[in-house]
Design a protein around this motif. Sequence first.
Motif, PDB file in Angstrom:
ATOM      1  N   LEU A 274       0.835  -1.201   0.000  1.00 18.59           N
ATOM      2  CA  LEU A 274       0.000   0.000   0.000  1.00 18.59           C
ATOM      3  C   LEU A 274       0.872   1.254   0.000  1.00 18.59           C
ATOM      4  CD1 LEU A 274      -2.750   1.436   0.258  1.00 18.59           C
ATOM      5  CD2 LEU A 274      -2.554   1.114   2.742  1.00 18.59           C
ATOM      6  N   GLU A 275       1.877   1.276   0.853  1.00 19.71           N
ATOM      7  CA  GLU A 275       2.773   2.433   0.910  1.00 19.71           C
ATOM      8  C   GLU A 275       3.514   2.634  -0.411  1.00 19.71           C
ATOM      9  OE1 GLU A 275       3.963   2.713   5.602  1.00 19.71           O
ATOM     10  OE2 GLU A 275       4.959   1.178   4.403  1.00 19.71           O
ATOM     11  N   GLN A 276       3.915   1.545  -1.031  1.00 21.68           N
ATOM     12  CA  GLN A 276       4.597   1.637  -2.328  1.00 21.68           C
ATOM     13  C   GLN A 276       3.642   2.179  -3.385  1.00 21.68           C
ATOM     14  OE1 GLN A 276       6.046  -2.088  -3.888  1.00 21.68           O
ATOM     15  NE2 GLN A 276       7.509  -1.057  -5.219  1.00 21.68           N
ATOM     16  N   ARG A 277       2.420   1.692  -3.386  1.00 20.48           N
ATOM     17  CA  ARG A 277       1.436   2.154  -4.367  1.00 20.48           C
ATOM     18  C   ARG A 277       1.133   3.639  -4.189  1.00 20.48           C
ATOM     19  NH1 ARG A 277      -4.029   2.350  -4.159  1.00 20.48           N
ATOM     20  NH2 ARG A 277      -4.180   1.013  -2.322  1.00 20.48           N
ATOM     21  N   LEU A 278       1.028   4.076  -2.940  1.00 22.53           N
ATOM     22  CA  LEU A 278       0.730   5.484  -2.658  1.00 22.53           C
ATOM     23  C   LEU A 278       1.964   6.375  -2.769  1.00 22.53           C
ATOM     24  CD1 LEU A 278      -1.644   5.055   0.406  1.00 22.53           C
ATOM     25  CD2 LEU A 278      -2.281   5.542  -1.972  1.00 22.53           C
TER      26      LEU A 278
END
Length: 84
Positions: free
Chosen positions: A43-47
């Motif tokens: 999630l952090e990578q996507r955001l």
Amino acid sequence: MEQMKPDTELAIFHAVVEAGSFSGAARQLGITHSAVSKRIARLEQRLGTPLLVRSTRQMRLTEAGMAYAGETRELLARLRRVEQ
């Protein structure tokens, strides 16, 4: 209709926030600590931004994490209500 899976990144993120830890969220969701960690990292990578600061002693939300949690809390609740 199939209910929203509890392992969506958004649901896992909110479980971590509510539980205050990855381990607590893992127990609540019935998945492993490493699965929680991997999904939060994804999630952090996507955001493109860290949402949580992790250490061996504590976990806290970053400023971006607080904003994301605030903006998505009601969205997640609404999704769960619609799917019921």
